[in-house]
Design a protein around this motif. Structure first.
Motif, PDB file in Angstrom:
ATOM      1  N   ARG A  49       0.826  -1.220   0.000  1.00 20.51           N
ATOM      2  CA  ARG A  49       0.000   0.000   0.000  1.00 20.51           C
ATOM      3  C   ARG A  49       0.853   1.260   0.000  1.00 20.51           C
ATOM      4  NH1 ARG A  49      -3.500  -0.826   5.124  1.00 20.51           N
ATOM      5  NH2 ARG A  49      -2.800  -2.935   4.920  1.00 20.51           N
ATOM      6  N   GLU A  50       2.141   1.117   0.265  1.00 19.97           N
ATOM      7  CA  GLU A  50       3.051   2.261   0.233  1.00 19.97           C
ATOM      8  C   GLU A  50       3.391   2.699  -1.192  1.00 19.97           C
ATOM      9  OE1 GLU A  50       6.504   1.505   2.711  1.00 19.97           O
ATOM     10  OE2 GLU A  50       5.248   0.393   4.108  1.00 19.97           O
ATOM     11  N   HIS A  51       3.070   1.888  -2.189  1.00 21.26           N
ATOM     12  CA  HIS A  51       3.392   2.200  -3.577  1.00 21.26           C
ATOM     13  C   HIS A  51       2.364   3.195  -4.114  1.00 21.26           C
ATOM     14  CE1 HIS A  51       4.057   1.054  -7.961  1.00 21.26           C
ATOM     15  NE2 HIS A  51       5.238   1.433  -7.538  1.00 21.26           N
ATOM     16  N   ARG A  52       2.734   4.442  -4.157  1.00 14.98           N
ATOM     17  CA  ARG A  52       1.803   5.518  -4.482  1.00 14.98           C
ATOM     18  C   ARG A  52       1.171   5.413  -5.869  1.00 14.98           C
ATOM     19  NH1 ARG A  52       1.637  11.521  -3.613  1.00 14.98           N
ATOM     20  NH2 ARG A  52      -0.523  11.906  -4.151  1.00 14.98           N
ATOM     21  N   PRO A  53       1.921   4.969  -6.913  1.00 18.04           N
ATOM     22  CA  PRO A  53       1.267   4.869  -8.230  1.00 18.04           C
ATOM     23  C   PRO A  53       0.114   3.862  -8.267  1.00 18.04           C
ATOM     24  CG  PRO A  53       3.655   4.823  -8.469  1.00 18.04           C
ATOM     25  CD  PRO A  53       3.367   4.706  -6.999  1.00 18.04           C
ATOM     26  N   GLY A  54       0.100   2.950  -7.310  1.00 18.72           N
ATOM     27  CA  GLY A  54      -0.964   1.955  -7.236  1.00 18.72           C
ATOM     28  C   GLY A  54      -0.442   0.678  -6.635  1.00 18.72           C
ATOM     29  N   SER A 132      -4.303   7.204  -4.919  1.00 14.07           N
ATOM     30  CA  SER A 132      -3.600   6.094  -5.544  1.00 14.07           C
ATOM     31  C   SER A 132      -4.624   5.290  -6.343  1.00 14.07           C
ATOM     32  CB  SER A 132      -2.941   5.225  -4.453  1.00 14.07           C
ATOM     33  OG  SER A 132      -2.146   4.203  -5.017  1.00 14.07           O
ATOM     34  N   LEU A 133      -4.217   4.119  -6.809  1.00 12.68           N
ATOM     35  CA  LEU A 133      -5.116   3.207  -7.507  1.00 12.68           C
ATOM     36  C   LEU A 133      -5.051   1.833  -6.853  1.00 12.68           C
ATOM     37  CD1 LEU A 133      -4.231   4.021 -11.239  1.00 12.68           C
ATOM     38  CD2 LEU A 133      -6.342   4.641 -10.049  1.00 12.68           C
TER      39      LEU A 133
END
Length: 191
Positions: A49-54, A132-133
């Protein structure tokens, strides 16, 4: 918060394998599968969930033992009826296991069984990380006969509904899960 991305290595490998061989249930699901595989090219970070682009999430449409009803939750944050599911966790080894864990946590039902073949993939915007996605891989989960649900902290209510009479307001993308989930139940019963 920073997660050791190595804890997502097995889950990432499973996601790539499952989606690479999956026969999509609709043209939209096929396009979303392809978008999700592109996201997964970033590596295990795409599971966090830390991955901002999705990031990849897992959800489940829970069916009762004979497919006469589906279990939905009234989501506490956006006040719509939706299938059960959520973020993958570092301990999840497969997407199907993540969907099963979420379904059990959110429904309180023991003895749930997940079918390991996805029924849908949906990509939608969320408020995570300031915007985010979610690349949501969705599964059919079967409840045992006589299952009794218990509301969790994440939902306002849980309810069983006939597949042709779903409640309102219904989250976008939930209705499209019914037909492939019922087809999964029929396949399992025949097999």
């Amino acid at each position: 918060m920073h997660t050791d991305l190595g804890t997502y290595a097995d889950l990432h490998a499973d996601a790539v394998a499952v989606l690479s061989r999956w026969t999509a249930t609709s043209p939209t699901a096929a396009a979303n599968r392809d978008r999700t595989l592109e996201l997964l090219a970033a590596g295990p970070v795409a599971m966090s969930r830390e991955h901002r682009p999705g990031h990849v999430t897992a959800s489940a449409l829970v069916l009762d033992a004979d497919g006469a009803r589906v279990l939905l939750c009234l989501h506490g944050k956006f006040r719509k009826w939706v299938q059960l599911g959520g973020h993958c966790e570092p301990g999840d080894r497969t997407l199907a296991a993540a969907a099963l864990r979420e379904a059990a946590e959110e429904s309180g039902i023991t003895g749930l069984v997940v079918d390991p073949v996805p029924i849908d993939v949906d990509v939608h915007p969320v408020a995570c990380q300031g915007g985010s996605l979610h690349y949501d891989v969705r599964f059919a989960v079967l409840a045992p006969a006589g299952a009794i649900e218990r509301v969790s902290d994440e939902s306002e209510a849980l309810g069983w509904f006939p597949p042709d009479r779903l409640p309102e307001p219904l989250a976008d993308g939930t209705v499209q899960l019914v037909a492939p989930a019922l087809a999964t139940l029929a396949r399992r019963a025949a097999g």
